[in-house]
Motif scaffolding. Sequence first.
Motif, mmCIF file in Angstrom:
data_model
loop_
_atom_site.group_PDB
_atom_site.id
_atom_site.type_symbol
_atom_site.label_atom_id
_atom_site.label_comp_id
_atom_site.label_asym_id
_atom_site.label_seq_id
_atom_site.Cartn_x
_atom_site.Cartn_y
_atom_site.Cartn_z
ATOM 1 N N LEU A 131 1.415 -1.731 0.062
ATOM 2 C CA LEU A 131 -0.171 -0.231 -0.082
ATOM 3 C C LEU A 131 1.480 0.971 0.492
ATOM 4 O O LEU A 131 0.513 1.979 -0.472
ATOM 5 N N ALA A 132 1.373 0.984 0.259
ATOM 6 C CA ALA A 132 2.902 2.024 0.879
ATOM 7 C C ALA A 132 3.815 2.667 -0.896
ATOM 8 O O ALA A 132 3.463 3.489 -1.061
ATOM 9 N N ALA A 133 3.459 1.332 -1.870
ATOM 10 C CA ALA A 133 4.574 2.035 -2.821
ATOM 11 C C ALA A 133 3.234 2.222 -3.912
ATOM 12 O O ALA A 133 3.674 2.652 -4.685
ATOM 13 N N VAL A 134 2.013 1.988 -3.373
ATOM 14 C CA VAL A 134 0.957 2.765 -4.336
ATOM 15 C C VAL A 134 0.748 4.281 -3.560
ATOM 16 O O VAL A 134 0.539 4.937 -4.555
ATOM 17 N N ASP A 135 0.895 4.316 -2.285
ATOM 18 C CA ASP A 135 1.064 6.008 -2.049
ATOM 19 C C ASP A 135 1.658 6.623 -2.855
ATOM 20 O O ASP A 135 1.667 7.811 -2.987
ATOM 21 N N GLN A 136 3.257 5.769 -3.043
ATOM 22 C CA GLN A 136 4.174 6.929 -3.716
ATOM 23 C C GLN A 136 4.119 6.897 -5.050
ATOM 24 O O GLN A 136 4.644 8.055 -5.102
ATOM 25 N N SER A 137 3.603 5.893 -5.953
ATOM 26 C CA SER A 137 3.120 5.778 -6.688
ATOM 27 C C SER A 137 2.283 7.166 -7.777
ATOM 28 O O SER A 137 2.268 7.897 -8.252
ATOM 29 N N ILE A 138 1.192 7.223 -6.504
ATOM 30 C CA ILE A 138 0.315 8.014 -6.434
ATOM 31 C C ILE A 138 0.721 9.943 -6.442
ATOM 32 O O ILE A 138 0.917 10.691 -7.303
ATOM 33 N N SER A 139 2.397 10.167 -5.791
ATOM 34 C CA SER A 139 2.387 11.177 -5.289
ATOM 35 C C SER A 139 2.947 11.233 -6.377
ATOM 36 O O SER A 139 3.446 12.232 -7.255
ATOM 37 N N LEU A 140 4.096 10.601 -6.737
ATOM 38 C CA LEU A 140 4.759 11.113 -8.100
ATOM 39 C C LEU A 140 3.925 11.286 -9.285
ATOM 40 O O LEU A 140 4.686 11.984 -10.047
ATOM 41 N N THR A 141 3.194 10.447 -9.671
ATOM 42 C CA THR A 141 2.280 11.003 -10.401
ATOM 43 C C THR A 141 1.261 12.215 -10.628
ATOM 44 O O THR A 141 1.826 12.909 -11.624
ATOM 45 N N LYS A 142 1.028 12.803 -9.000
ATOM 46 C CA LYS A 142 0.590 14.116 -9.306
ATOM 47 C C LYS A 142 1.531 14.834 -9.411
ATOM 48 O O LYS A 142 1.336 16.472 -10.076
ATOM 49 N N ASP A 143 2.828 14.570 -8.816
ATOM 50 C CA ASP A 143 4.029 15.797 -9.976
ATOM 51 C C ASP A 143 3.911 15.783 -11.125
ATOM 52 O O ASP A 143 4.606 17.021 -11.391
ATOM 53 N N LEU A 144 4.278 14.496 -11.719
ATOM 54 C CA LEU A 144 4.469 14.686 -13.138
ATOM 55 C C LEU A 144 3.330 15.067 -13.945
ATOM 56 O O LEU A 144 4.122 15.913 -15.009
ATOM 57 N N VAL A 145 2.044 14.860 -13.507
ATOM 58 C CA VAL A 145 1.267 16.103 -14.510
ATOM 59 C C VAL A 145 1.438 17.465 -13.468
ATOM 60 O O VAL A 145 0.783 18.495 -14.291
ATOM 61 N N ASN A 146 1.648 17.722 -12.699
ATOM 62 C CA ASN A 146 1.695 19.457 -12.154
ATOM 63 C C ASN A 146 3.095 19.927 -12.461
ATOM 64 O O ASN A 146 2.439 21.715 -12.663
ATOM 65 N N ALA B 163 -5.965 14.034 -16.823
ATOM 66 C CA ALA B 163 -4.616 13.398 -16.662
ATOM 67 C C ALA B 163 -4.239 14.448 -14.522
ATOM 68 O O ALA B 163 -4.396 13.709 -13.967
ATOM 69 N N GLN B 164 -5.188 15.363 -14.441
ATOM 70 C CA GLN B 164 -4.526 16.201 -13.255
ATOM 71 C C GLN B 164 -6.095 15.385 -12.808
ATOM 72 O O GLN B 164 -5.914 15.050 -11.388
ATOM 73 N N VAL B 165 -7.091 15.364 -12.401
ATOM 74 C CA VAL B 165 -8.257 14.967 -11.876
ATOM 75 C C VAL B 165 -8.237 13.931 -11.536
ATOM 76 O O VAL B 165 -8.229 12.943 -10.617
ATOM 77 N N ALA B 166 -7.445 13.037 -12.564
ATOM 78 C CA ALA B 166 -7.301 11.292 -12.586
ATOM 79 C C ALA B 166 -6.630 10.960 -11.631
ATOM 80 O O ALA B 166 -6.556 9.639 -10.605
ATOM 81 N N ALA B 167 -5.790 12.698 -11.236
ATOM 82 C CA ALA B 167 -4.388 11.644 -10.313
ATOM 83 C C ALA B 167 -5.140 11.470 -9.279
ATOM 84 O O ALA B 167 -5.049 11.742 -8.045
ATOM 85 N N THR B 168 -5.875 12.971 -8.510
ATOM 86 C CA THR B 168 -6.357 13.371 -7.587
ATOM 87 C C THR B 168 -7.178 11.819 -7.420
ATOM 88 O O THR B 168 -7.713 11.647 -6.091
ATOM 89 N N ILE B 169 -8.346 11.084 -8.468
ATOM 90 C CA ILE B 169 -8.857 10.376 -8.210
ATOM 91 C C ILE B 169 -8.401 8.938 -7.675
ATOM 92 O O ILE B 169 -8.864 8.812 -6.186
ATOM 93 N N SER B 170 -6.919 9.206 -8.016
ATOM 94 C CA SER B 170 -6.699 8.012 -7.574
ATOM 95 C C SER B 170 -5.585 8.115 -6.167
ATOM 96 O O SER B 170 -6.272 6.996 -5.591
ATOM 97 N N GLN B 171 -5.969 9.953 -5.893
ATOM 98 C CA GLN B 171 -5.923 9.502 -4.172
ATOM 99 C C GLN B 171 -7.240 9.302 -3.227
ATOM 100 O O GLN B 171 -7.073 9.345 -2.702
ATOM 101 N N TYR B 172 -8.296 10.101 -3.789
ATOM 102 C CA TYR B 172 -9.547 9.676 -3.344
ATOM 103 C C TYR B 172 -9.570 8.923 -2.960
ATOM 104 O O TYR B 172 -10.205 7.916 -2.034
#
Length: 633
Positions: A264-279, A491-500
Amino acid sequence: MKRVVVDPISRIEGHLRVEIKVDEATGKVEDALSSGTAWRGIELVAKNRDPRDLWAFVQRICGVCTSTHALASLRAVEDALGIKIPKNANAIRNIMHSCLDVHDHIVHFYHLHALDWVSPVAALAADPAKTAQLQNDILNTYNVSGLAPADLESSSSAYPKEFPKATTAYFGAVQAKIKKIVDSGQLGIFSAQWWDHPDYNILPPEVHLMGVAHYLNILDRQRDIVIPHVIFGGKNPHPHYIVGGMPCAISMDDMNAPINTARLAAVDQSISLTKDLVNYFYLPDILAIGKIYVQAGKVDGGGLSKKRALSYGDYPDEPYTGIADGDYHRKNIVRSNGVVENFALGVDKATFINLEGKDFMDPQYLSEEVDHSWFEYPNGTKTLHPIDGVTDPKFTGPKTGTKEKWEFLDEDNKYSWIKSPTFKGKACEVGPLAKYIVVYTKVKQGILKDPTWAEQMIVRQIDTVSQVLGVPAHVWMTSTVGRTACRALDAQVAATISQYFYNQLVANIKAGDVAVADTTNFDPNTWAPESKGVGLVDAPRGGLGHWIHIKDGRSANYQCIVPSTWNACPKTTAGEHGAYEDSMIDTKVKIADKPLEILKAIHSFDPCLACATHLYNKKGEKIVSVNTDALCK
């Protein structure tokens, strides 16, 4: 009038041919044709199979959007059988779907579409010091990372931010690498383009160098975006699923469990990185390039999006009882389901038509035509709903040339291996642009009385970009620039949906719920003798639908209308052009023999002709049979 052929269109998934008739004096495209040049036979592969296995077969329609076809198939089978999946499975599927959305959009722009805008040759004239300054200026000017709800931002993440590099030494090193490639005459990944086209002069050399640098950055980091597929689905591409939920057991105590604290921590890290790549990469690059193009008056290529945009809606907040019964659309957090006509007149003048639940099983709403497709329907039938669809090829060849070597397509008759889907007999554009048009219209016209956080975010994005570009939404959105920009916003909304949904999953596990599958109705002996279902996904390229008719425990009929079928289709029976064709007609061309503008317009859809087509044995022979039933004797 000159007839220009581009075949194949490169940097796409699959095989696409386009032809345009262009007035060389004015650059006006008078007519355009789009042809999928290979047949998708997956419907025949799916026939008579066990519905519980179909997600694995149809997922192979495409290797780029990987899991979307599996998800559509699962939803279709579960809709037909009345299966409701557990809350954890719903959250996991949404995380996988949303991370795939981001991955698909980022890879599309940087590795399939970016070279229509930036040139490695033009990058050689850049000043590395000015490029470094430009990078910092763009990050400051186009920072739109604060549009998500505060509780879904990554400000508290323990993981380091991923920012673009912005030093003279870095860009100097990238430029030296590019020069070595260009001087060799072997452009490799940068080959097959008209680098002398005047459109490349629209952007300053420093934007070209920055864009190519980010091309290389993302090439290295894009694999990290789909880590949730590996964690929850076992692999990528084509992760594993199960009818009734997900196959990944959850245990916070067993470190050998498929889902535990470490994973789960690996998923959390992936989502955080993903948001950075988009933003910090994707969106600033798009807005910086888009503003220069819009200021130069380059707002053509909108085509069919100006007249008719269609979306299905997605991301159920809770498990739902079915799609055809309407519960799916009631539960979605992005309720983009519907059609908007005449958005180009302004959001207040646009017309909204609802599309939900039972409408997807109604031939008065959705159907497919074959007048201009290399297929035929029985008894001279002109149109069929996909639940009754027929996949019967009838190849007639081109207008001029031979069946093996085409010269020109036969625009008055059949000219594509893609059928023509219609909404109430009319062609529609689908995709992130269509989704954004529908949500924006529904919110601004008060149709959505209580918008979800995701719908509110979409409206904030559009209004923010309108301010940045200095033109109203209906002007910049209905263009090649707008279609490309809406994909980045999505992509920005989708990355946020991943976090949600990640937050939702963690909270649910903490509450003691670890169920990931409901196999109550997994046994065919529990099924009705006959049932029908529809599976919907707002895939990265737009509205995706799978329809299944189950009879006596097998798939009696299986049909798909994929996004590239909607967008790449040939003319309808009424003579209306599909979205690719209409976008080309709406695009001005500077040099007829080097129609870079046409490539830009087509690439802005992110064509996936592997989804619209599939190879077949022309003799109709059975090639191989694989039995996946371990109990079969």
